[in-house]
Design a protein around this motif. Structure first.
Motif, PDB file in Angstrom:
ATOM      1  N   ALA A   4       0.869  -1.301   0.064  1.00  0.00           N
ATOM      2  CA  ALA A   4       0.063   0.186  -0.127  1.00  0.00           C
ATOM      3  C   ALA A   4       0.869   1.343   0.049  1.00  0.00           C
ATOM      4  O   ALA A   4       0.314   2.363  -0.021  1.00  0.00           O
ATOM      5  CB  ALA A   4      -0.810  -0.166   1.213  1.00  0.00           C
ATOM      6  N   ASN A  31      -5.606   3.148   1.449  1.00  0.00           N
ATOM      7  CA  ASN A  31      -4.213   2.528   0.737  1.00  0.00           C
ATOM      8  C   ASN A  31      -4.521   1.203   0.784  1.00  0.00           C
ATOM      9  O   ASN A  31      -4.221   0.412   0.171  1.00  0.00           O
ATOM     10  CB  ASN A  31      -3.157   3.039   1.167  1.00  0.00           C
ATOM     11  N   ARG A  32      -4.933   0.674   2.103  1.00  0.00           N
ATOM     12  CA  ARG A  32      -4.733  -0.876   2.557  1.00  0.00           C
ATOM     13  C   ARG A  32      -5.927  -1.576   1.557  1.00  0.00           C
ATOM     14  O   ARG A  32      -5.799  -2.600   1.186  1.00  0.00           O
ATOM     15  CB  ARG A  32      -4.974  -1.085   3.816  1.00  0.00           C
ATOM     16  N   ALA A  38      -4.674  -1.935  -1.526  1.00  0.00           N
ATOM     17  CA  ALA A  38      -3.573  -3.155  -1.712  1.00  0.00           C
ATOM     18  C   ALA A  38      -4.040  -4.466  -1.471  1.00  0.00           C
ATOM     19  O   ALA A  38      -3.512  -5.276  -2.185  1.00  0.00           O
ATOM     20  CB  ALA A  38      -2.470  -2.817  -0.716  1.00  0.00           C
TER      21      ALA A  38
END
Length: 550
Positions: free
Chosen positions: A149, A366-367, A370
């Protein structure tokens, strides 16, 4: 990358120097030959603790030195921050003295173990079997997701803000406790302060009041004594003053006859003058004496007030009471200021919480992006490692708690076969599956990490055959961008290396030693054949070994 390793007087190694190259290096050897010793030596260079048991010869010091080529890894800032001399070829040295004392050096500058450990994070990752088990840990799982991420910088900013937030929260809790504890005493302290203020205490007044009290309380006795003294002094025919004058007149007549008489005459004259002053003072004192019951009552009450206050506060002077009054005033003033401080701090905490929430939201987003990438990459690699039906279920669970890496909790579930429910890795994955998953994770992280060197310590546990070949191919692929070492018992993996080192024991003068040797191509064939068939090497094993190497 590590370019060379020198070991002296460590465990079973008397003296050893070995050079390493880029690419994929294999380390093999029988169980107990000393592979763990090599890893232990590298661990010491990376900042692990040591003791006297590390010394082969207890009378000599142990020296372990490693050379690293670091020109491509942007580490100049680290060296500047830690006030170290930067060199493209950096040398790390550990020394263990016979006394048990340990010393560490980076480019000949002495450093502590923490500095060594901090630098090692940028140099080598040693993957052990224990680390494979750590894959089940939520913190490790988050690190994997956050690497993909690209959350590193955001998490660092978040952690800095979190540290400040927690410090303010701690300070606020202390203030609230102080306010709560002090609030119970505030009313009483206010009473005590008002009592002292209303007493209008002055430094030195107790002594004056006690003197006035004695005069007013004994006015009749004093007046009688003074008046009697004045009568004796001034009685017309027999008074002291009259008699002194008579003596003075008599001595005046003989004063000129002798210095002795003159001296006595002068003394009597002085005495008469002094006595006259005393008499006048007594007269003034007598005139000032008044029987004043009202003033006596006032002085008595003021003294009693002072005595009561001294007893209450367990002191013996007015000055101490004045000091207590000042302290109570300051304490109450602090309590008044606490409310303002609490309000200001609460506002600052609220603002920092908003900042943390913003960081957390970015980390979460972001996670979220990802996780599918990680899941797909893992599945893609694991399918080639004999796990065609593998599935992952990684779900972020938002929380109101500020953790060290954001506000998410993670549910990292795994299923290896069709028709089986998802479960926690540590509960449903076998040893071989865990090894393959960890290799897949490392292969993926290698694409996002700038780490120079990765050492796999028997990551091949629980696998064999075609799976082992594919594991070797994956490590080979990883070595295109980083230096890879694999300590292995599997010939399929050993054959994939660009270079091959063998750890073995030898006996010299009844002394057992561990040695590390870079194998030639022919020696590699024999080593891999022995890994295939045992100590007795058959022609088929040799042919198989050559086939693997080709």
């Amino acid at each position: 990358m590590i370019t060379s390793l020198s070991i002296k007087n460590y465990a079973l190694i008397e003296k050893l120097t070995i050079d390493f190259s880029r690419g994929f290096s294999i380390i093999t050897g029988e169980t107990g030959a000393g592979k763990s010793i090599i890893l232990g030596a590298i661990g010491l260079v990376l900042g692990k603790r040591a003791d006297l048991t590390s010394l082969k010869n207890k009378e000599e010091k142990c020296v372990i030195e490693a050379h690293f080529e670091i020109s491509k890894y942007n580490l100049k800032e680290f060296f500047e921050v830690n006030d170290l001399d930067y060199e493209d070829e950096t040398i790390i040295r550990r020394e263990i003295l016979p006394s048990g004392k340990s010393r560490a050096f980076i480019n000949d500058s002495p450093v502590n173990l923490q500095e060594l450990q901090d630098l090692s994070l940028f140099l080598i990752d040693i993957h052990s079997q224990q680390q494979t088990q750590e894959l089940s840990d939520e913190g490790v799982q988050f690190k994997i997701i956050d690497a993909i991420a690209n959350n590193f910088d955001t998490i660092q900013s978040y952690q800095k803000a979190l540290k400040s937030y927690k410090a303010d929260k701690s300070k606020l809790n202390a203030l609230l406790k102080k306010q709560s504890d002090s609030g119970k005493e505030q009313e009483y302290n206010t009473f005590l302060l008002n009592e002292l203020v209303s007493a209008k205490l002055k430094s030195g007044e107790q002594e004056e009041l006690e003197t006035d009290f004695e005069k007013l309380n004994n006015v009749e006795i004093i007046k009688e004594a003074i008046d009697k003294s004045l009568v004796i002094a001034n009685e017309e025919q027999f008074g002291v003053f009259h008699n002194l004058n008579e003596i003075k007149t008599s001595l005046q007549k003989i004063a000129l006859f002798s210095p002795e008489y003159q001296s006595i005459f002068e003394r009597i004259t002085s005495l008469a003058i002094e006595f006259d002053d005393v008499s006048k003072e007594l007269q003034n004192a007598s005139e000032k004496l008044l029987n004043d019951p009202v003033q006596l009552e006032f002085v008595s009450q003021k003294l009693q007030l002072i005595y009561n206050l001294q007893k209450k506060h367990q002191v013996s002077s007015v000055d101490e009471l004045i000091e207590i009054q000042a302290n109570l005033g300051n304490t109450l003033l602090e309590l008044d200021n606490i409310e303002e401080e609490i309000a200001s701090l609460s506002k600052a905490i609220e603002q920092k919480a908003e900042e943390l929430d913003a960081f957390s939201a970015t980390i979460h987003q972001n996670r979220t992006k990802a996780i599918p990438v990680l899941s797909q990459k893992l599945i893609s690699i694991l399918e080639t490692l004999g796990m065609p039906n593998v599935r992952f279920n990684m779900e972020l669970l938002p929380s109101e708690t500020y953790f060290q890496n954001g506000k998410d909790e993670l549910q990292f579930l795994f299923s290896a076969n069709k028709g089986t429910d998802f479960g926690l890795l540590k509960k449903v994955a076998s040893g071989g599956e865990m090894s393959r998953i960890m290799l897949a994770v490392k292969a993926i992280l290698a694409q996002y990490s700038k780490l120079p060197t990765l050492i796999f310590d028997e990551i091949d546990t629980g696998v064999s055959g075609e799976i082992a070949i594919r594991m070797g191919e994956i490590m080979k692929e990883m070595s295109a961008t980083m230096q890879i070492f694999a300590i292995t018992h599997l010939p399929q993996i050993a054959a994939k290396g660009d270079s091959h080192f063998k750890v073995f024991k030898s006996t010299v003068d009844d002394d057992t030693q561990s040695e590390l040797k870079l194998l030639s191509q022919d020696e590699r064939v024999i080593e891999i054949a022995q890994m295939l068939s045992g100590a007795v090497v058959s022609d088929s094993a040799l042919n198989h070994a050559k086939a693997l190497l080709n």
